[in-house]
Design an enzyme around this catalytic site. Structure first.
Site, PDB file in Angstrom:
ATOM      1  N   GLY A  33       0.904  -1.054   0.091  1.00  0.00           N
ATOM      2  CA  GLY A  33       0.090  -0.175   0.058  1.00  0.00           C
ATOM      3  C   GLY A  33       0.772   1.328  -0.040  1.00  0.00           C
ATOM      4  O   GLY A  33       2.126   1.233  -0.099  1.00  0.00           O
ATOM      5  N   ASN A  34       0.161   2.403   0.198  1.00  0.00           N
ATOM      6  CA  ASN A  34       0.817   3.542   0.149  1.00  0.00           C
ATOM      7  C   ASN A  34       0.166   4.497   0.990  1.00  0.00           C
ATOM      8  O   ASN A  34      -0.872   4.057   1.839  1.00  0.00           O
ATOM      9  CB  ASN A  34       0.788   4.412  -1.080  1.00  0.00           C
ATOM     10  CG  ASN A  34      -0.599   4.545  -1.545  1.00  0.00           C
ATOM     11  OD1 ASN A  34      -1.224   5.495  -1.042  1.00  0.00           O
ATOM     12  ND2 ASN A  34      -0.927   4.073  -2.631  1.00  0.00           N
TER      13      ASN A  34
END
Ligand code: CTP
Ligand code: CA
Length: 227
Positions: A33-34
């Site tokens: 993810g980010n």
């Protein structure tokens, strides 16, 4: 909050905004993810509602209250976001891709939790995700819909040069370019940007609340919407 165009200048318009960051599953409990919080996308949705638009917000993993008056669709991965955006944007006047879409996803998703085996860890093979923004502009061009499409970019260096190249590559009308690094933009209330136009324009947006940046983006979109 507002300092953009006149109130209700987006009345009768349908806009779609993506927000947050996609998560690409590795196994049932893990993902790639980010750090996107979704706040800029939520500010774009809230300001568009305030200006009279009918707003669909496609939210990827955002931990914020739904903006009042927006129709919220929740997604997880880049491919889910793509499907939602393609479905929701067919009749939209404007689309803003504020979501941080993962460029890559694990090629395969383990059906059971990956365990330590005692040996060396296995590398995770990656596959490239579809470019949703580029796909939306191709679809707009194919159907000659006149839809206004806005992308976002976060760059750490050569901001204008990278921004111009990205705008051309994506085929969008406007690209909001943020300089990131040193604690800027991600997860903060304030933002600062330059908005590049396919017409060669560059609009500086001073440091300020994400709502102000959102209003300036809608001003630029509004100018480009033809009756
Ligand atoms: N975007 C998208 N689909 C992707 C990747 C990005 O729709 N698979 C959109 C983002 O929502 C954003 C814009 O494209 O509006 C620019 O994203 P960015 O990550 O800066 O562009 P990339 O083409 O992925 O280039 P880079 O190699 O710099 O990450
Ligand atoms: Ca990217």
């Amino acid at each position: 909050l507002r300092r953009g165009g006149p109130a209700s200048d987006l009345a009768g318009r349908h806009v779609v905004v993506s927000a947050g960051g996609t998560r690409e599953p590795i196994d049932p409990v893990r993902f790639l993810g980010n750090r996107s919080s979704g706040r800029q996308g939520y500010a774009l949705a809230a300001t568009a509602v305030a200006r009279g638009a009918s707003v669909t917000l496609v939210a990827a993993n955002v931990d914020l209250p739904d903006p009042a008056g927006a129709d919220v669709r929740r997604v997880g991965s880049a491919r889910e976001l793509r499907a939602a955006m393609l479905a929701e944007t067919t009749r939209a006047d404007a689309v803003v891709m504020a979501a941080a879409v993962a460029d890559f996803r694990p090629e395969t998703v383990a059906t059971a939790k990956i365990k330590k085996s005692g040996g060396a860890p296995q590398p995770i093979a990656l596959a490239e995700n579809p470019d949703v923004l580029a796909e939306l502009t191709r679809e707009r061009d194919r159907t000659a819909s006149g839809q206004i499409i806005v992308g976002f970019a976060a760059e750490t260096d050569h901001v204008l040069e990278h921004g111009r190249a990205k705008l051309a590559r994506k085929g969008c009308d406007l690209l909001v370019v943020n300089q990131v690094g040193e604690g800027r933009a991600f997860g903060t209330a304030d933002n600062q940007a330059v908005v590049l136009g396919a017409d060669g324009s560059a609009t500086d947006i001073p440091h300020g609340p994400k709502e102000d940046l959102a209003d300036r983006v809608w001003d630029l979109v509004r100018e480009r919407l033809v009756r």
